[in-house]
Write a protein that holds these residues in place. Structure first.
Motif, short mmCIF file in Angstrom:
data_model
loop_
_atom_site.label_atom_id
_atom_site.label_comp_id
_atom_site.label_asym_id
_atom_site.label_seq_id
_atom_site.Cartn_x
_atom_site.Cartn_y
_atom_site.Cartn_z
N UNK A 174 0.82 -1.21 0.00
CA UNK A 174 0.00 0.00 0.00
C UNK A 174 0.86 1.26 0.00
N UNK A 175 2.17 1.10 0.09
CA UNK A 175 3.07 2.24 0.11
C UNK A 175 3.29 2.84 1.49
N UNK A 176 2.95 2.07 2.53
CA UNK A 176 3.06 2.56 3.90
C UNK A 176 4.34 2.07 4.58
N UNK A 177 4.89 2.91 5.46
CA UNK A 177 5.98 2.48 6.34
C UNK A 177 5.35 1.73 7.51
N UNK A 178 6.02 0.69 7.99
CA UNK A 178 5.43 -0.18 9.00
C UNK A 178 6.19 -0.06 10.32
N UNK A 179 5.43 0.11 11.40
CA UNK A 179 6.01 0.31 12.73
C UNK A 179 5.32 -0.60 13.74
N UNK A 180 6.00 -0.83 14.85
CA UNK A 180 5.39 -1.51 15.99
C UNK A 180 6.14 -1.13 17.25
N UNK A 181 5.60 -1.56 18.39
CA UNK A 181 6.21 -1.30 19.68
C UNK A 181 6.36 -2.61 20.44
N UNK A 182 7.42 -2.72 21.22
CA UNK A 182 7.64 -3.94 21.99
C UNK A 182 8.36 -3.58 23.28
N UNK A 183 7.97 -4.21 24.38
CA UNK A 183 8.65 -3.99 25.64
C UNK A 183 10.02 -4.64 25.61
N UNK A 184 11.01 -3.94 26.18
CA UNK A 184 12.38 -4.43 26.15
C UNK A 184 12.51 -5.78 26.84
N UNK A 185 11.67 -6.04 27.85
CA UNK A 185 11.78 -7.29 28.60
C UNK A 185 11.21 -8.49 27.84
N UNK A 186 10.51 -8.22 26.73
CA UNK A 186 9.92 -9.30 25.93
C UNK A 186 10.94 -9.75 24.88
N UNK A 187 11.93 -10.51 25.35
CA UNK A 187 13.05 -10.89 24.48
C UNK A 187 12.61 -11.74 23.29
N UNK A 188 11.62 -12.62 23.51
CA UNK A 188 11.15 -13.49 22.42
C UNK A 188 10.55 -12.67 21.29
N UNK A 189 9.67 -11.72 21.64
CA UNK A 189 9.04 -10.88 20.62
C UNK A 189 10.08 -10.00 19.94
N UNK A 190 11.00 -9.45 20.71
CA UNK A 190 12.03 -8.59 20.15
C UNK A 190 12.86 -9.34 19.11
N UNK A 191 13.22 -10.57 19.43
CA UNK A 191 14.01 -11.38 18.50
C UNK A 191 13.21 -11.69 17.23
N UNK A 192 11.91 -11.97 17.39
CA UNK A 192 11.06 -12.24 16.23
C UNK A 192 11.00 -11.03 15.32
N UNK A 193 10.74 -9.86 15.89
CA UNK A 193 10.61 -8.65 15.08
C UNK A 193 11.91 -8.31 14.35
N UNK A 194 13.02 -8.45 15.05
CA UNK A 194 14.30 -8.16 14.41
C UNK A 194 14.58 -9.12 13.27
N UNK A 195 14.22 -10.39 13.43
CA UNK A 195 14.46 -11.37 12.38
C UNK A 195 13.58 -11.12 11.16
N UNK A 196 12.48 -10.37 11.34
CA UNK A 196 11.57 -10.04 10.23
C UNK A 196 11.89 -8.69 9.60
N UNK A 197 12.96 -8.03 10.07
CA UNK A 197 13.39 -6.78 9.45
C UNK A 197 13.11 -5.52 10.23
#
Length: 283
Positions: A246-269
Motif C-alpha cells: 500500500x506504500x506505507x511504512x510499518x512500525x510496531x512497539x515492543x517492551x524491552x523485557x519481551x526478548x522473544x518478541x524482540x528477536x522475532x521482530x528483528x528477524x523479520x526486518x
C-alpha cells in the motif's frame, strides 16, 4: 490570561494545537513523544482524558491519558519557554486525580528515554521505573509468505471472545478489563482487527492502524499453546507485505523485557529507532 481546560472529545483545532506544541517540544529536546494520535482522534467523550494549559489563548501545556484496560498511561509536555512554572505538575495532578476517580489501579508515567528534563522531573514524583519500550520500524528484507496461516477481519461474537482471551493470556488483563478494552477499540477506533487462523482454527490476533503514510501494528498475540510453531512470524509477514504494498511504512512497539518478541521482530526486518521509559506511579 491563564486558562486550564479538561476536555472529553477533541476538536480539529485542539488536535492541531497539540501537534504544533509537540513539534516545538521535540525539536527543542531532541526526542520523540508518544502521544498516541490514533487514540486522541477517537476519544469517546465519555471520560476526561485530555488536560490543557493555555496562556493568552495559546496552548503551552498538554497531558494525555490513555486507557489500556488494566492500566492508564500518562504522557504530556510543556512549551520550553514556559517550564519551571509548575504547569506540568498541575496537569499531572489532574490526570492522576481523574485516574483515581475511575479507580484505576495502575498508573504509568511515560517519558522518552533520552529526555533529561523528564528524568529530572520524575525524581520528585513518587514513582519507580517499570519498563522500557522500543519503537521499531521495518526495513526491507526478503520475506516469504506461507499459505498455512491466514488473516481475516474480526467480525463475529466468537472473534471478540477470542480477542478477550488473548488479552488475558498474552498481556495480563483480567477478563473484565480485556472485555472493556476491546469493546472500546471496536466502538471508538478505525483500526483494522484481524484474526490469525491456522488449520481452520483461531490462533491469534493482530491490529493495524493506518494514518499519515504509516501503518502501526498493535495487540499482536498468539495463544500460548500455539506459540513456537512459526505462526506469529507467518502472520507478521502477511501484515508487513500487505502494508508495504500500500506504500506505507510499518512500525510496531515492543517492551524491552519481551526478548522473544524482540528477536522475532528483528528477524523479520524491524529495527529499533527510539525508546520510551515507563514509571509506575505509587498510588
Amino acid at each position: 490570561i491563564i486558562k486550564i481546560e479538561v476536555n472529553a472529545m477533541l476538536t480539529q483545532e485542539e488536535l492541531a494545537s497539540i501537534k504544533e506544541l509537540q513539534e516545538v517540544c521535540e525539536k527543542d529536546g531532541g526526542f520523540q513523544l508518544k502521544l498516541n494520535y490514533d487514540m486522541l482522534k477517537n476519544r469517546s467523550g465519555q471520560v476526561k482524558e485530555d488536560f490543557f494549559h493555555y496562556e493568552n489563548d495559546h496552548l503551552v501545556g498538554f497531558l494525555g491519558s490513555y486507557d489500556f484496560g488494566n492500566k492508564v498511561e500518562l504522557c504530556g509536555m510543556v512549551h520550553p519557554n514556559y517550564r519551571r512554572r509548575g504547569i506540568f505538575t498541575r496537569l499531572l495532578e489532574k490526570g492522576i486525580e481523574e485516574a483515581k476517580r475511575r479507580n484505576i489501579k495502575k498508573i504509568l508515567l511515560n517519558a522518552p528515554s533520552n529526555s533529561l528534563s523528564a528524568k529530572n522531573f520524575l525524581t520528585a514524583i513518587p514513582c519507580t521505573f517499570y519498563v522500557a519500550e522500543y519503537q521499531m520500524k521495518w526495513h526491507k528484507v526478503q520475506l516469504s509468505e506461507d499459505p498455512s496461516v491466514t488473516l481475516r477481519p474480526s467480525t463475529t461474537t466468537e472473534d471478540f471472545e477470542a480477542e478477550v482471551q488473548l488479552e488475558v493470556s498474552a498481556f495480563g488483563f483480567n477478563e473484565d478489563e480485556a472485555r472493556r478494552f476491546n469493546q472500546q477499540i471496536r466502538e471508538n477506533s478505525s483500526d483494522q482487527n484481524f484474526i490469525i487462523e491456522t488449520d481452520g482454527k483461531t490462533a491469534g490476533k493482530i491490529r493495524v492502524a493506518e494514518a499519515d503514510g504509516e501503518a502501526w501494528i498493535y495487540g499482536f498475540a498468539v495463544f500460548p499453546e500455539l506459540q513456537g510453531k512459526g505462526i506469529g512470524r507467518k502472520a507478521l509477514t502477511k501484515v508487513v507485505k500487505t502494508e508495504v504494498q500500500k506504500g506505507l511504512s510499518v512500525f510496531l512497539e515492543v517492551e524491552a523485557k519481551n526478548a522473544h518478541a524482540l528477536k522475532l521482530y528483528e528477524s523479520c526486518g524491524f529495527r529499533s529507532y527510539h525508546s520510551q521509559d515507563y514509571y509506575k506511579y505509587t498510588i
